[in-house]
Scaffold this motif. Structure first.
Motif, PDB file in Angstrom:
ATOM      1  N   GLN A 226     -34.707  14.169   1.428  1.00  0.00           N
ATOM      2  CA  GLN A 226     -33.312  14.571   1.245  1.00  0.00           C
ATOM      3  C   GLN A 226     -32.395  13.417   0.837  1.00  0.00           C
ATOM      4  O   GLN A 226     -31.210  13.396   1.175  1.00  0.00           O
ATOM      5  N   GLY A 227     -32.962  12.458   0.127  1.00  0.00           N
ATOM      6  CA  GLY A 227     -32.151  11.356  -0.374  1.00  0.00           C
ATOM      7  C   GLY A 227     -31.609  11.658  -1.758  1.00  0.00           C
ATOM      8  O   GLY A 227     -31.817  12.747  -2.303  1.00  0.00           O
ATOM      9  N   LYS A 228     -30.915  10.699  -2.348  1.00  0.00           N
ATOM     10  CA  LYS A 228     -30.360  10.855  -3.685  1.00  0.00           C
ATOM     11  C   LYS A 228     -31.169  10.010  -4.659  1.00  0.00           C
ATOM     12  O   LYS A 228     -31.275   8.796  -4.489  1.00  0.00           O
ATOM     13  N   VAL A 229     -31.733  10.685  -5.681  1.00  0.00           N
ATOM     14  CA  VAL A 229     -32.576   9.992  -6.649  1.00  0.00           C
ATOM     15  C   VAL A 229     -31.825   8.859  -7.336  1.00  0.00           C
ATOM     16  O   VAL A 229     -32.388   7.796  -7.610  1.00  0.00           O
ATOM     17  N   ASN A 230     -30.541   9.061  -7.585  1.00  0.00           N
ATOM     18  CA  ASN A 230     -29.761   8.028  -8.265  1.00  0.00           C
ATOM     19  C   ASN A 230     -29.528   6.791  -7.406  1.00  0.00           C
ATOM     20  O   ASN A 230     -28.989   5.788  -7.888  1.00  0.00           O
ATOM     21  N   ASP A 231     -29.922   6.847  -6.139  1.00  0.00           N
ATOM     22  CA  ASP A 231     -29.751   5.693  -5.258  1.00  0.00           C
ATOM     23  C   ASP A 231     -30.840   4.646  -5.446  1.00  0.00           C
ATOM     24  O   ASP A 231     -30.761   3.551  -4.881  1.00  0.00           O
ATOM     25  N   ILE A 232     -31.888   4.980  -6.218  1.00  0.00           N
ATOM     26  CA  ILE A 232     -32.902   3.971  -6.500  1.00  0.00           C
ATOM     27  C   ILE A 232     -32.987   3.748  -8.006  1.00  0.00           C
ATOM     28  O   ILE A 232     -32.711   4.647  -8.808  1.00  0.00           O
ATOM     29  N   SER A 233     -33.339   2.538  -8.388  1.00  0.00           N
ATOM     30  CA  SER A 233     -33.544   2.200  -9.798  1.00  0.00           C
ATOM     31  C   SER A 233     -34.871   1.469  -9.907  1.00  0.00           C
ATOM     32  O   SER A 233     -35.288   0.776  -8.964  1.00  0.00           O
ATOM     33  N   ILE A 234     -35.541   1.626 -11.014  1.00  0.00           N
ATOM     34  CA  ILE A 234     -36.885   1.078 -11.141  1.00  0.00           C
ATOM     35  C   ILE A 234     -36.952  -0.058 -12.161  1.00  0.00           C
ATOM     36  O   ILE A 234     -36.254  -0.058 -13.175  1.00  0.00           O
ATOM     37  N   TYR A 235     -37.813  -1.020 -11.853  1.00  0.00           N
ATOM     38  CA  TYR A 235     -38.068  -2.166 -12.720  1.00  0.00           C
ATOM     39  C   TYR A 235     -39.575  -2.386 -12.731  1.00  0.00           C
ATOM     40  O   TYR A 235     -40.235  -2.315 -11.690  1.00  0.00           O
ATOM     41  N   GLY A 236     -40.115  -2.663 -13.908  1.00  0.00           N
ATOM     42  CA  GLY A 236     -41.551  -2.864 -13.976  1.00  0.00           C
ATOM     43  C   GLY A 236     -41.960  -3.635 -15.204  1.00  0.00           C
ATOM     44  O   GLY A 236     -41.148  -3.920 -16.095  1.00  0.00           O
ATOM     45  N   GLN A 237     -43.228  -3.980 -15.243  1.00  0.00           N
ATOM     46  CA  GLN A 237     -43.802  -4.626 -16.418  1.00  0.00           C
ATOM     47  C   GLN A 237     -45.290  -4.319 -16.458  1.00  0.00           C
ATOM     48  O   GLN A 237     -45.908  -4.045 -15.431  1.00  0.00           O
ATOM     49  N   GLU A 238     -45.826  -4.333 -17.661  1.00  0.00           N
ATOM     50  CA  GLU A 238     -47.236  -3.995 -17.858  1.00  0.00           C
ATOM     51  C   GLU A 238     -47.776  -4.845 -19.000  1.00  0.00           C
ATOM     52  O   GLU A 238     -47.134  -4.976 -20.045  1.00  0.00           O
TER      53      GLU A 238
END
Length: 321
Positions: A226-238
């Protein structure tokens, strides 16, 4: 779409039916190559559906869409929907599925979409006109993907196609054997890591993100709690460019912003592509089933990843700041 065949009085799941049918059309193409053919079409079907949904609203011109031009690219950009040129739309492609030049038509569609959507530059596969892909089999695959049942609500297309995309990633990883671990971590492992991390809010970083499973599961975790998806942001590399393309498609089909998922050809762990990032969560599974993952070199540069743990014999980095 025809009803599923019954096995022990149970209806086969949609994704299982699709996989069996798609695998039959594979013929002599290796799974490593064929996955781009199939996943590219699933992605194309998704963005076309999303485009058509907004196109219909713009065409009706009701309420906030009054006076809107359904062919104006800015209208789609404003709502985070990819613009799909006329000759790249799914209905156009499916109507030409039986033509001998269908491979060339699909490749041209992929090119056109990339030109109109800079964020997809160099992401989409252009492999459909190759000689080892029989036009008849390709046409059958297009019709197969085109007949994926969405139910009554077209808005469910992202959920349905996203689930199919994820299932196919797993099946292709199994078909490829050991090499499949380079782009896919088993879902059970991903779920355990995310449950341990509990990324409710903040910046989530995966320094060797593969096809993006950690990010998908992180967003699922937030929704399920029941959280807010917009409250997390993603960072990655491949480090693998082909796998990076799969990640970008996998995230886009779920509406997840992948602008900070970078291709880093020097190696994810040895060259940080996000040097200024202060992540709240760091989670990674270095090259599943790959013993040559530069672990010895990593000991000299361990600072960004201070907690290395072992889960089920898998070398895994996980950190909560």
């Amino acid at each position: 779409m025809a009803k599923a065949k019954k096995n022990n009085d149970k209806e086969e799941p949609l994704e299982t039916q699709l996989w069996k049918a798609a695998d039959k059309l594979r013929k002599n193409i290796d799974a490593a190559e064929y996955k781009h053919v199939v996943l590219g079409l699933i992605f194309l079907r998704y963005i076309s559906d999303a485009f058509e949904g907004l196109y219909d609203k713009l065409k009706r011109g009701e309420g906030e869409y009054a006076g809107a031009d359904p062919e104006d690219k800015d209208e789609y950009k404003a709502e985070n929907v990819f613009f799909v040129p006329e000759k790249a739309r799914w209905a156009y492609l499916q109507s030409r599925a039986t033509q001998p030049a269908i491979g060339k038509t699909v490749d041209e569609a992929m090119d056109a979409i990339e030109k109109d959507n800079p964020s997809l530059k160099d992401v989409l596969p252009k492999v459909y006109a190759r000689g080892n892909l029989d036009p008849t089999n390709l046409g059958g695959l297009i019709n197969l993907v085109g007949n994926i049942a969405m139910g009554d609500a077209k808005d469910r297309s992202a959920d349905v196609l996203g689930h199919v995309f994820e299932y196919f990633l797993g099946e292709f990883a199994l078909a490829e054997g050991k090499k499949g671990g380079q782009f896919y971590t088993p879902r059970s492992v991903v779920e355990v890591l995310v449950e341990m991390l509990e990324p409710y809010k903040g910046r989530v970083f995966d320094p060797c993100c593969g096809s993006g499973g950690m990010f998908v599961q992180s967003e699922k975790f937030v929704v399920e709690h029941q959280g807010k998806v917009n409250d997390i942001s993603i960072y990655g590399q491949e480090s693998n460019h082909t796998t990076w393309r799969l990640a970008r498609m996998n995230l886009a089909i779920r509406g997840i912003d992948s602008s900070q998922v970078k291709w880093n050809n020097e190696g994810s762990f040895l060259n940080d592509g996000h040097k200024d990032l202060k992540a709240d969560y760091v989670i990674a599974n270095p090259l599943f089933n790959d013993s040559d993952w530069s672990g010895e070199l990593l000991k000299k540069t361990l600072t960004p990843y201070p907690a290395l743990i072992i889960i089920g014999g898998i070398r895994t980095g996980i950190m909560k700041m």
